[in-house]
Design an enzyme around this catalytic site. Structure first.
Site, PDB file in Angstrom:
ATOM      1  N   ASP A 185      16.738  68.044  32.213  1.00  0.00           N
ATOM      2  CA  ASP A 185      17.333  67.102  33.026  1.00  0.00           C
ATOM      3  C   ASP A 185      18.505  67.459  33.816  1.00  0.00           C
ATOM      4  OD1 ASP A 185      15.570  64.978  32.576  1.00  0.00           O
ATOM      5  OD2 ASP A 185      16.639  64.696  30.639  1.00  0.00           O
ATOM      6  N   ASP A 225       9.007  62.622  33.137  1.00  0.00           N
ATOM      7  CA  ASP A 225      10.284  62.490  33.780  1.00  0.00           C
ATOM      8  C   ASP A 225      10.552  63.716  34.636  1.00  0.00           C
ATOM      9  OD1 ASP A 225       9.726  61.106  31.256  1.00  0.00           O
ATOM     10  OD2 ASP A 225      11.673  60.415  31.134  1.00  0.00           O
TER      11      ASP A 225
HETATM   12  N1  GLY Z   1      14.598  60.319  31.576  1.00  0.00           N
HETATM   13  C1  GLY Z   1      14.857  59.567  30.527  1.00  0.00           C
HETATM   14  C2  GLY Z   1      14.523  57.925  30.560  1.00  0.00           C
HETATM   15  O1  GLY Z   1      13.879  57.754  31.539  1.00  0.00           O
HETATM   16  O2  GLY Z   1      14.837  57.419  29.861  1.00  0.00           O
END
Ligand code: GLY
Length: 377
Positions: free
Chosen positions: A94, A159
């Site tokens: 992330d 994601d």
């Molecule tokens: N990327 C983590 C979420 O969408 O909760």
């Protein structure tokens, strides 16, 4: 159409007015959710996946108004992000969400050399998570969501499509194709292993990290294995749209379009997405953040779509704006605008999620012709 655009401009003014006020009220540089309407700070020290969104909101507010108060706050957040890099073992894939919206935006908007170096540093960490056998970017470290003792070396999640622009940007910036090559390899794997025939997406795919074979599809933040977690569908739409923007590979555009079509087919008339399209009717859990994320992706897709596709995309965009508006709080009872997000299906409650406000602001700015914070226009 003219009325819709005018309504969106009024919507943007209301969001701006509220966030203008909230910017002076919120003391944390990394707010996440509210308690009794007040943003609380996540535990100090750790750089969570969502810690870049308040900075991203500040950059959008600055781009919209040119008011120096937002620039000052955005700069402070961008500088604070540098501390996260010193403790990189806590960071995961992330870094894309975290550094694109703060540090890389800083570089693209102000030309800061420090921010450029930090952005390349973050991209290097992301590239270092690439698994050559499975051609995927490893998502998490050892402790997230599932059994904390279970190794996450084989985990990839949808994601991650949103983190790839950090690699595309780094290649453009350095002239070194390695970053882009890794991003494309991951996107190709995601297209093949995450996207199902009907245009829905898994949240998690677990690979054997030694030989790259697929071994499992856990439910992750969705309702069940094989179900369609709506925020994950949103990440797929927007993530593949951005991969197309950077590469012009037709298959990424077609994938994003296919997921968008399926998303809209399953949307209720309210324009407010459930947490998972396959969840039971009761309880009627919703996730407003999924709607605004998908909305951003659809605004991108509409720019590149055929006339016929533009039509249903525009209808979807209007529906999602309507749903988002219904969840907005423009009073001073809450420091956030968008209410009723949900982090995951099994657990938690309806609450403010900082990224809801970020993607709402981004969607409204995109309708004015902007694309991404981290891209020079
Ligand atoms: N990327 C983590 C979420 O969408 O909760």
């Amino acid at each position: 159409m003219e009325n819709q655009r005018q309504w969106e401009e009024e919507f943007l003014s209301k969001v701006y007015e509220k966030l203008f006020w909230a910017t002076d009220e919120v003391s944390s540089l990394k707010p996440y959710t509210t308690k009794d309407g007040i943003y609380n700070a996540p535990p100090a020290g750790k750089y969570h996946w969502f810690c870049g969104f308040w900075g991203g909101i500040q950059w959008w507010l600055y781009k919209f108004s040119k008011d120096e108060k937002f620039l000052k706050k955005a700069k402070a957040i961008s500088e604070d992000m540098d501390y996260g890099l010193t403790d990189f073992v806590q960071l995961d894939h992330d870094v894309g969400f975290q550094y694109l919206l703060t540090t890389v935006a800083d570089y693209e908007i102000t030309g800061s050399d420090r921010a450029m170096v930090s952005g390349i540093h973050a991209a290097t960490l992301l590239a270092g998570r690439f698994n050559l056998a499975g051609r995927y970017i490893r998502a998490w470290n050892e402790t997230k969501y599932l059994n904390p003792t279970e190794s996450k070396t084989g985990y990839a999640i949808i994601d991650c499509m949103m983190n790839l622009p950090l690699l595309f940007w780094a290649s453009e910036e350095t002239g070194d194709p390695r970053f882009r090559q890794i991003a494309e390899a991951h996107a190709d794997t995601a297209l093949r292993e995450f996207i199902r025939e009907d245009g829905s997406s898994h949240h998690i795919v677990v690979f054997n990290p030694e030989d790259g074979s697929v071994v499992d599809f856990p439910a992750g933040q969705g309702y069940a294995s094989g179900s369609s977690w709506t925020r994950g569908q949103g990440w797929a739409i927007y993530g593949f749209a951005m991969a197309y923007f950077y590469t012009k590979k037709k298959e990424y555009f077609e994938t994003a379009l296919k997921v968008a079509k399926n998303f809209l087919k399953r949307m209720p008339e309210t324009g407010i997405p459930p947490v998972d399209f396959d969840q039971p009717e009761e309880p009627a859990e919703m996730d407003s953040s999924a709607g605004v994320i998908a909305l951003c992706g659809m605004i991108d897709l509409k720019k590149w779509a055929s006339e016929e596709d533009q039509q249903w995309l525009e209808e979807g965009i209007c529906l999602l704006f309507k749903g988002a508006y219904a969840n907005c709080d423009f009073t001073k009872d809450s420091q956030a605008v968008l209410q009723n997000g949900k982090e995951l299906y099994h657990g938690g409650c309806q609450k403010v999620l900082i990224y809801g406000d970020f993607y709402l602001m981004e969607a409204l700015m995109k309708r004015r012709g902007c694309d991404y914070l981290f891209h020079k226009q």
